[in-house]
Each structure stands twice: as C-alpha cells, then as structure tokens.
Motif scaffolding. Structure first.
Motif, mmCIF file in Angstrom:
data_model
loop_
_atom_site.group_PDB
_atom_site.id
_atom_site.type_symbol
_atom_site.label_atom_id
_atom_site.label_comp_id
_atom_site.label_asym_id
_atom_site.label_seq_id
_atom_site.Cartn_x
_atom_site.Cartn_y
_atom_site.Cartn_z
ATOM 1 N N TYR A 65 0.818 -1.227 0.000
ATOM 2 C CA TYR A 65 0.000 0.000 0.000
ATOM 3 C C TYR A 65 0.842 1.263 0.000
ATOM 4 O O TYR A 65 0.338 2.352 -0.210
ATOM 5 C CB TYR A 65 -0.951 0.009 1.194
ATOM 6 C CG TYR A 65 -2.048 -1.024 1.048
ATOM 7 C CD1 TYR A 65 -3.023 -0.880 0.051
ATOM 8 C CD2 TYR A 65 -2.098 -2.146 1.857
ATOM 9 C CE1 TYR A 65 -4.018 -1.828 -0.114
ATOM 10 C CE2 TYR A 65 -3.091 -3.095 1.701
ATOM 11 C CZ TYR A 65 -4.043 -2.926 0.716
ATOM 12 O OH TYR A 65 -5.020 -3.869 0.547
ATOM 13 N N ASP A 66 2.126 1.115 0.331
ATOM 14 C CA ASP A 66 3.041 2.255 0.244
ATOM 15 C C ASP A 66 4.457 1.701 0.117
ATOM 16 O O ASP A 66 4.670 0.491 0.201
ATOM 17 C CB ASP A 66 2.892 3.206 1.450
ATOM 18 C CG ASP A 66 3.079 2.490 2.781
ATOM 19 O OD1 ASP A 66 4.165 1.939 2.990
ATOM 20 O OD2 ASP A 66 2.141 2.472 3.593
ATOM 21 N N LEU A 67 5.405 2.615 -0.074
ATOM 22 C CA LEU A 67 6.786 2.207 -0.384
ATOM 23 C C LEU A 67 7.425 1.328 0.702
ATOM 24 O O LEU A 67 7.809 0.194 0.453
ATOM 25 C CB LEU A 67 7.596 3.493 -0.629
ATOM 26 C CG LEU A 67 9.108 3.469 -0.539
ATOM 27 C CD1 LEU A 67 9.719 2.461 -1.494
ATOM 28 C CD2 LEU A 67 9.658 4.863 -0.854
ATOM 29 N N ARG A 68 7.543 1.850 1.919
ATOM 30 C CA ARG A 68 8.277 1.090 2.949
ATOM 31 C C ARG A 68 7.440 -0.063 3.490
ATOM 32 O O ARG A 68 7.982 -1.088 3.906
ATOM 33 C CB ARG A 68 8.715 2.016 4.088
ATOM 34 C CG ARG A 68 9.520 3.228 3.638
ATOM 35 C CD ARG A 68 10.816 2.883 2.928
ATOM 36 N NE ARG A 68 11.431 4.096 2.376
ATOM 37 C CZ ARG A 68 12.487 4.089 1.577
ATOM 38 N NH1 ARG A 68 13.058 2.955 1.197
ATOM 39 N NH2 ARG A 68 12.976 5.221 1.128
ATOM 40 N N GLY A 69 6.119 0.098 3.492
ATOM 41 C CA GLY A 69 5.253 -1.015 3.885
ATOM 42 C C GLY A 69 5.410 -2.161 2.899
ATOM 43 O O GLY A 69 5.440 -3.335 3.280
ATOM 44 N N GLY A 70 5.546 -1.831 1.617
ATOM 45 C CA GLY A 70 5.755 -2.855 0.587
ATOM 46 C C GLY A 70 7.077 -3.582 0.821
ATOM 47 O O GLY A 70 7.162 -4.819 0.720
ATOM 48 N N ALA A 71 8.115 -2.817 1.160
ATOM 49 C CA ALA A 71 9.429 -3.440 1.425
ATOM 50 C C ALA A 71 9.327 -4.385 2.616
ATOM 51 O O ALA A 71 9.946 -5.461 2.633
ATOM 52 C CB ALA A 71 10.473 -2.361 1.676
ATOM 53 N N LYS A 116 5.181 -19.647 -0.814
ATOM 54 C CA LYS A 116 5.229 -18.576 -1.812
ATOM 55 C C LYS A 116 4.480 -17.332 -1.324
ATOM 56 O O LYS A 116 3.322 -17.411 -0.925
ATOM 57 C CB LYS A 116 4.560 -19.111 -3.082
ATOM 58 C CG LYS A 116 4.579 -18.170 -4.242
ATOM 59 C CD LYS A 116 4.205 -18.951 -5.490
ATOM 60 C CE LYS A 116 3.625 -18.055 -6.542
ATOM 61 N NZ LYS A 116 3.279 -18.818 -7.736
ATOM 62 N N THR A 117 5.173 -16.190 -1.397
ATOM 63 C CA THR A 117 4.530 -14.898 -1.113
ATOM 64 C C THR A 117 4.523 -14.097 -2.400
ATOM 65 O O THR A 117 5.551 -14.010 -3.086
ATOM 66 C CB THR A 117 5.322 -14.123 -0.033
ATOM 67 O OG1 THR A 117 5.279 -14.871 1.180
ATOM 68 C CG2 THR A 117 4.744 -12.740 0.216
ATOM 69 N N THR A 118 3.373 -13.534 -2.741
ATOM 70 C CA THR A 118 3.347 -12.618 -3.887
ATOM 71 C C THR A 118 2.968 -11.238 -3.365
ATOM 72 O O THR A 118 1.948 -11.085 -2.699
ATOM 73 C CB THR A 118 2.315 -13.057 -4.938
ATOM 74 O OG1 THR A 118 1.073 -13.257 -4.287
ATOM 75 C CG2 THR A 118 2.716 -14.320 -5.646
ATOM 76 N N VAL A 119 3.804 -10.272 -3.661
ATOM 77 C CA VAL A 119 3.538 -8.895 -3.239
ATOM 78 C C VAL A 119 3.047 -8.142 -4.466
ATOM 79 O O VAL A 119 3.818 -7.879 -5.391
ATOM 80 C CB VAL A 119 4.802 -8.221 -2.668
ATOM 81 C CG1 VAL A 119 4.467 -6.812 -2.165
ATOM 82 C CG2 VAL A 119 5.416 -9.058 -1.556
ATOM 83 N N SER A 120 1.761 -7.814 -4.491
ATOM 84 C CA SER A 120 1.266 -7.070 -5.654
ATOM 85 C C SER A 120 1.338 -5.567 -5.392
ATOM 86 O O SER A 120 1.603 -5.137 -4.274
ATOM 87 C CB SER A 120 -0.140 -7.516 -6.037
ATOM 88 O OG SER A 120 -0.949 -7.508 -4.922
ATOM 89 N N ASP A 121 1.127 -4.799 -6.446
ATOM 90 C CA ASP A 121 1.334 -3.333 -6.416
ATOM 91 C C ASP A 121 2.767 -2.988 -6.018
ATOM 92 O O ASP A 121 3.020 -2.020 -5.279
ATOM 93 C CB ASP A 121 0.326 -2.633 -5.489
ATOM 94 C CG ASP A 121 -1.049 -2.563 -6.148
ATOM 95 O OD1 ASP A 121 -1.143 -2.877 -7.360
ATOM 96 O OD2 ASP A 121 -2.024 -2.216 -5.469
ATOM 97 N N ALA A 122 3.708 -3.781 -6.525
ATOM 98 C CA ALA A 122 5.120 -3.567 -6.185
ATOM 99 C C ALA A 122 5.663 -2.277 -6.798
ATOM 100 O O ALA A 122 6.790 -1.885 -6.506
ATOM 101 C CB ALA A 122 5.955 -4.774 -6.634
ATOM 102 N N GLY A 123 4.849 -1.608 -7.627
ATOM 103 C CA GLY A 123 5.255 -0.298 -8.163
ATOM 104 C C GLY A 123 5.581 0.676 -7.032
ATOM 105 O O GLY A 123 6.454 1.538 -7.173
ATOM 106 N N PHE A 124 4.900 0.538 -5.881
ATOM 107 C CA PHE A 124 5.222 1.400 -4.735
ATOM 108 C C PHE A 124 6.670 1.195 -4.306
ATOM 109 O O PHE A 124 7.342 2.139 -3.909
ATOM 110 C CB PHE A 124 4.302 1.074 -3.552
ATOM 111 C CG PHE A 124 2.954 1.724 -3.637
ATOM 112 C CD1 PHE A 124 2.832 3.099 -3.529
ATOM 113 C CD2 PHE A 124 1.807 0.966 -3.814
ATOM 114 C CE1 PHE A 124 1.589 3.711 -3.591
ATOM 115 C CE2 PHE A 124 0.563 1.572 -3.878
ATOM 116 C CZ PHE A 124 0.453 2.950 -3.770
ATOM 117 N N ILE A 125 7.113 -0.078 -4.365
ATOM 118 C CA ILE A 125 8.463 -0.388 -3.885
ATOM 119 C C ILE A 125 9.499 0.203 -4.846
ATOM 120 O O ILE A 125 10.551 0.693 -4.429
ATOM 121 C CB ILE A 125 8.630 -1.918 -3.735
ATOM 122 C CG1 ILE A 125 7.562 -2.451 -2.764
ATOM 123 C CG2 ILE A 125 10.032 -2.276 -3.258
ATOM 124 C CD1 ILE A 125 7.502 -3.968 -2.660
ATOM 125 N N ALA A 126 9.156 0.196 -6.146
ATOM 126 C CA ALA A 126 10.078 0.727 -7.166
ATOM 127 C C ALA A 126 10.279 2.239 -7.013
ATOM 128 O O ALA A 126 11.197 2.811 -7.589
ATOM 129 C CB ALA A 126 9.548 0.402 -8.554
#
Ligand code: UD1
Length: 415
Positions: free
Chosen positions: A366-372, A384-394
């Motif tokens: 949902y946000d950059l550091r939360g995604g990390a 297996k973990t899938t993290v979607s909306d990884a664009g926040f992390i980028a």
C-alpha cells in the motif's frame, strides 16, 4: 508483482544505492544553479524518474551516464502540471527552488504515499515569511516574490524535513540572512547543504537544530555524490535478520545507521561497523525488538518502522511500536497478519506478538516502505509470497528483487 519462495538464508555482500530522500531535493536544487550539475551515485528509481520529468518540463536537459545524472539548467518555464505533482509528495520542494530561480512558481498540491494527512502548512507559512506571496485556488498554489526573497527568522513548530529543505532552497539566493529554528536534522539536510555550499551558497549548521543561511546572489552547478540510502541499508539488514543470515553492506555511512541499531541488538543480531561497510550476523531465531518509537532524526526513523515490524513478527516475545510521525503508517500490519503475524493496532500503537514462523501468502503493497516490509516478511515465510502493487516499492528501491537474489533469496519480479 514480486514473488518470493521462502524461507531464505541470506549471505554475501551488497552495495547500497544513493539516497532517494537526498536525490529529490538535490534535483530541485539544481533548478537554482546556473550551468551543469552532475549527481554521482544517483538512484535509478521511479521517484527520481518523476523528478527528471519535472526538470525536463521546466526546460532542463537531463541525461544518465551509468549512475551519474547530468542536469543542464536551461529553464524556460516555472510551472509544474498537476499530473507530475500528483506523482510524489516531495515535488513540493520544487516550490522554493523555482521561486528562487524565476521569482514565481505555479504548482498543484503534491501526491505521494498515503500515510495519513500530510499537510504542507509549515512549508507555506515559512515561505510566506521570506516574502513569497502564495495564493491557493483550485487545488493549485500560485507563488510570487515581487520584491525578491528576503531573509527572516523562521521557527518551525515541528522539524519537518520537507519544510526545512524548502526554506533552504528559497533562502539560499536571497537578500539578508535566514535562521531556521527547530530545523530537521536528517542526514539528507546535510547533503543538500553540502551541495548548495559547493555551488556557492552559504549555509551553516545543517544537521543541527538551527540553520543559518546567508543569502548569496547566484549559484553555479557542481559535481556532487549523493549519500548512501540509510533506509535501503536497514531494509537489507532486516532481511538478513529474519533469515538467520550473514551479510555485509558496502558503500554505507555507518553514522547514519546508528539510530536504527537498537532493534538489531535487542533481537540478538551481531552488527559490526567497519569504515564504510557493515556486517550483520543473525541468530537462528530472533528475539523481540522490544520498543520502537519513531522520532525525528537522530531518533528512530518512521521510514524504518515497517521493515523492523517484519522482524518483530518472527521475534520471540512481544514488541511495541509507537508511530509518532505519520498517522496512517500501519497498513502493512494487516498484510503481515495474512502471513500469520499477530499484530494489534490501536491508533499510533502496534503490539506485535512474535510467532515461530510466517507462511507465504498473496499480499498487497500500500506504500513504499510497507511494501518493502512485506518482501522482508516473505523471505522469512515458508512457501510462496506474492507482493502485488510492487510499483510502490520501485519508488525507492532500484532493484530489490535483484539485490536479494544476489544474496541467495529465491525472488523475482514479474511485469
Ligand atoms: C520526509 C521523507 C519521508 C520521511 C519523512 C519523515 C523525503 C522525500 N521524504 O517526508 O520519507 O518519512 O521525511 O522523516 O525526504 N507536517 C505538517 N505540516 C507540514 C509538513 C509536515 O504537519 O507543512 C507533518 C507531517 O504531516 C508529518 C510530519 O510533519 O506528520 C513529518 O513530515 P515531514 O518531516 O515534512 O516529512 P516529509 O518531508 O514529507
């Protein structure tokens, strides 16, 4: 989307990229300087790409040479359109820089990660004290300095990083002297002052609570090396911690890591700081990280809170977090719960009961550091973990999947 097959055990060495939170104000500062600026160690992340688009819209020419970003200042425009402003909150620091250069600026309210209300009242009231007239209409800010920018005494009611930077940028080429009391002391403030002073500015006390700026007439671009990203560093330290790993970070500034060491020590990791490198060796099972209270620098940074929560999620015992900087910064907690973490959030407090193991699950950034933080948890989880909306992390990590894969994780990014 980032896909992780856990659990991992990390080992090896990794270099740390340049700091996002330094690069963005440095690129705004390049607007004030005549001629060419070369930023070495500039991170290739999406927020920097947005800043480059803003610079190009303003008329500057930007080009990359490996990790150097070269900015030729040929400004022709002093307005930032809404779509670019909406991309990230730190675009607000362009305000002080553009008014300094053009005597006027037109831009809309900034966007960025949703971390609760993120007002810009301190930016606006401080800039007004420097003689900048600011009118708000239709979600946009129209700024004029008809009599030029004039130094003044500014006392911030909170040491806001962005407001401190905006005042530095607006005041560096002004008439007279500006004093910022209760200024932010983050390392990125020191980096901005170092660049501006190398370009001809006269800024004293950056990194302390009181900054003095003697206005100069003009600035000329220079070459500058961006400081290492302390939050990327702590993300990889947390990754090693949750996997019982042993890794060495290179190209870091150990002084900037010091305020973040306590959870690693509390949880039983062995951290050795050696010049510009740091080695972390984690035990098989972490202890609790105990108490984390986020504070302005040199306190514990809010940006590191999410990744440390992933450590607490698998630590033996109870950890308590108090988030004092942003109101809505626990969105990752709900996602960690989907992976089996036991977390209770009540306002700005989160209580984490560490569990023996997490299990992989589909989760959302949902946000950059939360995604990390979800990526860190995925390294510890089985399956297996899938993290979607990884664009926040980028927005803040050049290549988190590539970096962690080079340390032995089974992780990949899917388009
Ligand atoms: C910067 C960092 C961000 C980090 C934050 C706190 C950049 C690009 N971003 O954000 O990663 O999490 O510092 O270390 O450097 N506030 C007001 N009025 C204002 C300005 C801020 O009330 O005019 C409040 C904010 O709502 C927040 C607190 O002050 O609660 C801290 O904000 P600030 O230090 O300004 O953070 P940013 O500069 O936005």
């Amino acid at each position: 989307m980032i896909v992780i097959d856990g659990p991992a055990e990390l080992g090896g060495e990794i270099s740390i990229q340049g700091a996002k939170n330094s690069t963005l104000p440095l690129l705004a500062a390049a607007v004030i300087c005549k001629g060419q600026t070369v930023l070495h160690n500039c991170p290739k992340i999406s927020d920097v790409k947005t800043a480059v688009q803003i610079l190009e819209h303003l008329g500057c020419r930007c080009c990359w040479e490996d990790s150097d970003l070269i900015v030729d200042n040929a400004m022709t425009c002093c307005e930032i359109p809404q779509d670019l402003m909406g991309e990230m909150r730190s675009s607000i620091v362009f305000l002080g820089a553009i008014v300094s250069r053009c005597g006027q600026a037109d831009l809309c309210f900034p966007g960025g990660c949703e971390l609760g209300p993120r007002p810009i009242d301190l930016h606006i009231s401080s800039l007004k004290k420097l003689g900048i007239e600011i009118e708000e209409s239709g979600g946009c800010l129209h700024c004029r300095a008809p009599n030029g920018i004039e130094g003044n005494y500014i006392s911030l009611s909170f040491p806001s990083v962005g407001a401190t930077e905006n005042v530095m940028l607006a005041a560096v080429c002004s008439k007279g002297t500006t004093i910022i009391a209760n200024a932010a002391r983050e390392p990125e403030i020191g980096d901005l002052a170092a660049y501006l002073n190398r370009c001809g500015g006269r800024i004293y006390g950056a990194g302390e609570g009181c900054i003095i700026i003697d206005g100069v007439k003009e600035l000329y671009g220079c070459e500058h090396r961006v400081i290492p990203d302390r939050i990327v560093a702590v993300t990889y330290m947390a990754s090693a911690a949750v996997t019982g790993g042993n890794i060495t970070l290179k190209d870091i500034d150990n002084a900037h890591i010091l305020p973040m060491l306590s959870p690693f020590e509390e949880s039983g990791c062995e951290v050795r700081q050696l010049g510009g490198a740091l080695n972390i060796m984690a035990p098989r099972r972490l202890n609790a990280v105990k108490h984390i209270r986020t504070m302005p620098y040199p306190g514990f940074p809010t940006d590191a809170q999410p990744v440390i929560m992933s450590m607490a999620a698998v630590g033996r015992g109870t950890s308590v977090f108090v988030e004092n900087i942003f109101e809505n910064r626990y969105k990752h907690a709900g996602e960690l719960q989907r992976m089996g973490a036991k977390i209770k959030v009540e306002g700005k407090v989160a209580v984490v009961e560490g569990v023996e193991a997490l299990s992989g699950a589909p989760v959302t950034a949902y946000d950059l550091r939360g995604g990390a933080a979800l990526v860190v948890a995925g390294l510890a989880a089985s399956g297996k973990t899938t993290v979607s909306d990884a664009g926040f992390i980028a927005r803040g990590y050049e290549d988190i999947a590539g970096d962690l894969a080079s340390l032995g994780a089974r992780i990949r990014e899917l388009p």
